[in-house]
Motif scaffolding. Structure first.
Motif, PDB file in Angstrom:
ATOM      1  N   PHE A  72       0.841  -1.196   0.000  1.00 45.89           N
ATOM      2  CA  PHE A  72       0.000   0.000   0.000  1.00 45.89           C
ATOM      3  C   PHE A  72       0.876   1.246   0.000  1.00 45.89           C
ATOM      4  O   PHE A  72       1.989   1.236   0.516  1.00 45.89           O
ATOM      5  CB  PHE A  72      -0.894   0.054   1.244  1.00 45.89           C
ATOM      6  N   ASP A 119      -1.290   3.873   3.337  1.00 49.87           N
ATOM      7  CA  ASP A 119      -2.553   3.233   3.698  1.00 49.87           C
ATOM      8  C   ASP A 119      -2.262   2.074   4.642  1.00 49.87           C
ATOM      9  O   ASP A 119      -1.120   1.630   4.781  1.00 49.87           O
ATOM     10  CB  ASP A 119      -3.264   2.729   2.438  1.00 49.87           C
ATOM     11  N   THR A 142      -9.101  -1.194   3.921  1.00 49.34           N
ATOM     12  CA  THR A 142      -8.091  -0.225   4.306  1.00 49.34           C
ATOM     13  C   THR A 142      -8.739   1.143   4.573  1.00 49.34           C
ATOM     14  O   THR A 142      -9.913   1.370   4.271  1.00 49.34           O
ATOM     15  CB  THR A 142      -7.027  -0.061   3.212  1.00 49.34           C
TER      16      THR A 142
END
Length: 355
Positions: free
Chosen positions: A301, A304, A323
């Protein structure tokens, strides 16, 4: 533009070209007096009528196909997760359920849908073995008080039982034992059943509440999970790690210090899944008896981290998480590989092919 619309447009062009060609041939025969040319003009006139009606029909087809393309697409837009306020599997393990500000959204067999039931804004969403508990706010036009207080649904929101504190408190940080149904909440302010802010638990579906001392934790919890069957075992996530209590939240010990603990979940075996962030997002599973952790592979990510996660209560191979940026992933092989099923709130359904 769909293939059907393109096809209809091409047919229309062909009919128009045919109509123009016949019209020109008739005009060329307009002043002739020979019998064979008069017969040819009659035949051409018949062909012209056929071309005319074919052209009209194809134009209508273009209009209808275009309308269906436009309005059909508008009527079947992919479901959007405006917010993500939780994540869990249905009791039969067939669906992933996500409260998304305007009611529950469900993912099953590669497809997203909006189940029946009022579009309440569920907060503190906590699936259990016979439904789910939640807090939050009622749907627009609902007769229920705002906030909802504490509620329970046995049928994915089709019906709902008010357990108390309606019109008083909205619990954002809440966790419920999957089998025991003990409820833990972080109470934001005093209400009619809780004299102060802090950590509370209830063994009787919100009938009575007991305040926990919460010794050993001096920061605000960001996530929370309750052991599925042991009512005294509670884990909380904080900006500096994970803390575990075995005495109803009265005292805690730190069991993980891997940066921020952003998401927690106890599976049916009592293993603790931890989602967090330390330089990058991570997911691991811990045996709380010996505090040994196992790192799980997840997609990379950018700025995130995991905010909600769950394991299928029927199929241990399936794990799902959401997320902060509203991406949702599912794994069907215990985290060895992942499929993205929502991208920044835009849901992704699998294309169905005919067998």
């Amino acid at each position: 533009m769909g293939l059907a619309l393109i096809g209809m447009a091409l047919i229309t062009v062909l009919f128009f070209a045919w109509f123009v060609a016949i019209k020109r041939q008739i005009l060329a025969l307009k002043n002739v007096k020979r019998a064979e040319d008069r017969e040819r003009r009659v035949l051409l006139s018949k062909s012209l009528r056929m071309a005319k009606w074919g052209l009209v029909a194809s134009i209508i087809g273009v209009v209808v196909t275009g309308s269906l393309s436009i309005f059909g697409t508008q009527g079947n837009k992919g479901i959007n997760l405006e917010h993500v306020h939780g994540l869990g599997f249905s009791t039969d393990g067939k669906r992933i359920l996500i409260p998304a500000h305007d009611g529950l959204k469900a993912y099953e067999e590669g497809r997203w849908e909006a189940p029946e039931g009022a579009k309440h804004d569920y907060m503190g969403f906590s699936p259990v073995n016979d439904g789910f508990y939640s807090s939050g706010h009622p749907a627009p036009g609902s007769d229920l008080k705002d906030p909802l207080g504490m509620v329970k649904s046995p049928d994915e929101g089709k019906s709902m039982k008010i357990l108390g504190l309606e019109g008083e408190t909205d619990f954002h940080n809440m966790a419920v034992g999957y089998q025991s149904h003990v409820i833990y909440v972080i109470n934001p302010q005093p209400n009619s059943k809780m004299s102060a802010a802090g950590l509370y638990y209830s063994k009787d579906e919100g009938g009575t509440w007991t305040k926990s001392e919460m010794k050993g934790v001096n920061v605000e919890p960001s996530s929370m999970a309750v052991h599925p069957s042991d009512v005294s075992v509670l884990a909380i996530g904080t900006p500096n790690g994970v803390y575990l209590s075995k005495d109803y939240g009265n005292s805690f010990e730190q069991i993980a210090s891997d940066g921020q603990a952003t998401a927690l979940f106890f599976n049916k075996q009592g293993e603790l899944f931890i989602g967090g962030y330390q330089n990058q997002a991570y997911l691991k599973k811990m045996d709380i008896s010996n505090k040994k952790g196992e790192q799980l592979t997840i997609p990379t990510f950018s700025d995130d981290a995991i905010v909600y996660l769950s394991q299928n209560p029927i199929d241990d191979n399936q794990i799902a998480f959401a997320t902060f940026n509203k991406d949702v992933y599912i794994s069907k092989d215990k985290g060895l590989s992942w499929r993205k099923i929502a991208d920044k709130g835009d849901t992704i359904s699998e294309e169905k092919t005919e067998q």
